[in-house]
Scaffold this motif. Sequence first.
Motif, mmCIF file in Angstrom:
data_model
loop_
_atom_site.group_PDB
_atom_site.id
_atom_site.type_symbol
_atom_site.label_atom_id
_atom_site.label_comp_id
_atom_site.label_asym_id
_atom_site.label_seq_id
_atom_site.Cartn_x
_atom_site.Cartn_y
_atom_site.Cartn_z
ATOM 1 N N ARG A 122 22.252 -4.031 11.276
ATOM 2 C CA ARG A 122 21.880 -2.917 10.153
ATOM 3 C C ARG A 122 20.632 -3.575 9.172
ATOM 4 N N LYS A 123 19.662 -3.840 9.757
ATOM 5 C CA LYS A 123 18.750 -4.770 9.075
ATOM 6 C C LYS A 123 17.795 -4.013 8.204
ATOM 7 N N PRO A 128 29.990 0.710 17.630
ATOM 8 C CA PRO A 128 30.838 0.264 16.360
ATOM 9 C C PRO A 128 31.603 1.495 15.844
ATOM 10 N N ASP A 129 32.780 1.106 15.112
ATOM 11 C CA ASP A 129 33.484 2.087 14.452
ATOM 12 C C ASP A 129 32.705 2.669 13.257
ATOM 13 N N ASP A 130 31.940 1.798 12.529
ATOM 14 C CA ASP A 130 31.338 1.947 11.279
ATOM 15 C C ASP A 130 30.176 3.066 11.585
ATOM 16 N N PRO A 131 30.148 4.136 11.065
ATOM 17 C CA PRO A 131 29.032 5.260 11.226
ATOM 18 C C PRO A 131 27.797 4.765 10.802
ATOM 19 N N ARG A 132 27.570 3.887 9.941
ATOM 20 C CA ARG A 132 26.239 3.574 9.347
ATOM 21 C C ARG A 132 25.928 2.423 10.583
ATOM 22 N N ALA A 133 26.547 1.691 11.087
ATOM 23 C CA ALA A 133 25.953 0.592 12.006
ATOM 24 C C ALA A 133 25.946 1.400 13.507
ATOM 25 N N ASN A 157 17.733 2.023 16.660
ATOM 26 C CA ASN A 157 17.028 0.873 16.603
ATOM 27 C C ASN A 157 17.918 0.040 17.488
ATOM 28 N N PRO A 158 18.064 0.060 18.786
ATOM 29 C CA PRO A 158 18.861 -0.777 19.678
ATOM 30 C C PRO A 158 18.439 -2.038 19.652
ATOM 31 N N ALA A 203 11.321 -5.812 10.248
ATOM 32 C CA ALA A 203 12.584 -5.194 11.025
ATOM 33 C C ALA A 203 12.320 -4.687 12.581
ATOM 34 N N LEU A 204 11.048 -3.992 12.661
ATOM 35 C CA LEU A 204 10.608 -3.964 14.125
ATOM 36 C C LEU A 204 10.646 -5.319 14.884
#
Length: 459
Positions: free
Chosen positions: A162-163, A234-239, A246-247, A376-377
């Motif tokens: 989640r960068k 992941p379980d975390d919805p944000r992640a 953004n794979p 980030a890209l």
Amino acid sequence: MTTTDVTRVATYREVTDRNGRVYRVGETDVDIMGRKRKWMVILPWVGMMGISSAEYAFASAEDTLHEAHQWSSSSIYWMMTAWVFCQAAVAFPAGRLRENGKLPARWAMMLGAVGTLLGYLSLAFAPHVALAFLGFGVFSGMGAGMVYATCVNMVGKWYPERKGGKTGFVNGGFAYGSVPFVFIFHGYMDGSNFRWVLVSCGLFLAAVVAVAGSFFRDPPKNWWPDTIDPLNPPDDPRARRSLEKNPPAVKQYSPLEAWKTGRVALMWFCLACTSGVNIFGIAFQVDIGEDAGFAAGIVATAMSLKAIVNGTGRGVIGWLSDLYGRKQCLLYVCLILGLAQFGIIWSAEIKNLPLFLIFSAISGFGGGAIFPMFAALTADYFGENNNATNYGMVYSSKLVSGLGAGMGSMVVAAWGFNGAFGLAGGISLFAGVVALFLQPPGRTKSKKVTPNPRPLGEG
């Protein structure tokens, strides 16, 4: 926060996804460095604020430096160009030294602190403009480049899942950390007190960079947070949403492999165009405002507003890119930055101060938001292991875009403010067109997948 370097002994294992990328899992952030990884967001953010005034507040000091040293305005603008040039030039070699272990993060920050101090001392005491070029343009620029590259890449390594938002937040410190110094240099510093003001600021900012950098530490290669399964959603919805939009890179690309994909060259060109527009705006925002007849204090306010929005915009766009995708946000940023230049021309022509402030802020948002997008890209496309070097290649585009200050003064002299700002707007819009061709390497576009006319089970 604990200051110990004693780390816990933890077992780890390496897992491989279907693309062959390796993830090192099992170790927590506390196991590795003795503190939570959030400190690798806070401390780089502080370090970035320590170097921000050299670029963003420098234009505000131009009148005082001209009066105190009798340096020409052209020489001062070229000094800023030299600073940007050296800041960008050091990014790739510093990244290479960082990745092969020859330049630890802490030492990079210490060198950056020394460069910051030398820059301010040279502005205060240089008997000739050539020495100021050396002290500020070269040493301060190189020091800032080491700090910038270290801070931006540090946060991406600690938040590989989640960068965007975290990188944007850290990157924002490079802009709004300069706000107090815009007012100090433009409204308080003059020919009678400039030396002690510059020395005081240099000592304070160098200490900020050094103290923040003393706690820096990189995670191991291929490290992945133990709370996130790299092989499953992941379980975390944000992640989960960030990884969907953004794979992660299909593998850890070396600098040579990254260059051969062709994406580095595209990103280099886009960043050269947009950051050149940003630097041009920083250098001439004060001048076009004063030319329009706005009071000096108001123009300083506009510059401060630009810096604030420039910094906060980096964090906002980083967060939005986690939600909606890095490339999509980059395209909007190029459009916003380009149109804002025409808005500045219009508001200055009709001498409308509220509109001038608004378009200055919008320009600041666009000019700042481009940097975390490319940072980030780069990690999204090529992985985190060699990100300092890979992003160093992309960020070296500021070697060209740094001419936005020096060459900008020549364009303004030839075409006036309207022609120069119009050209800047067109360049940003063209960069957006080029960015349409950016695609992550190693992934097949869904539109190119040909359906199997004879699926299993049908004879």
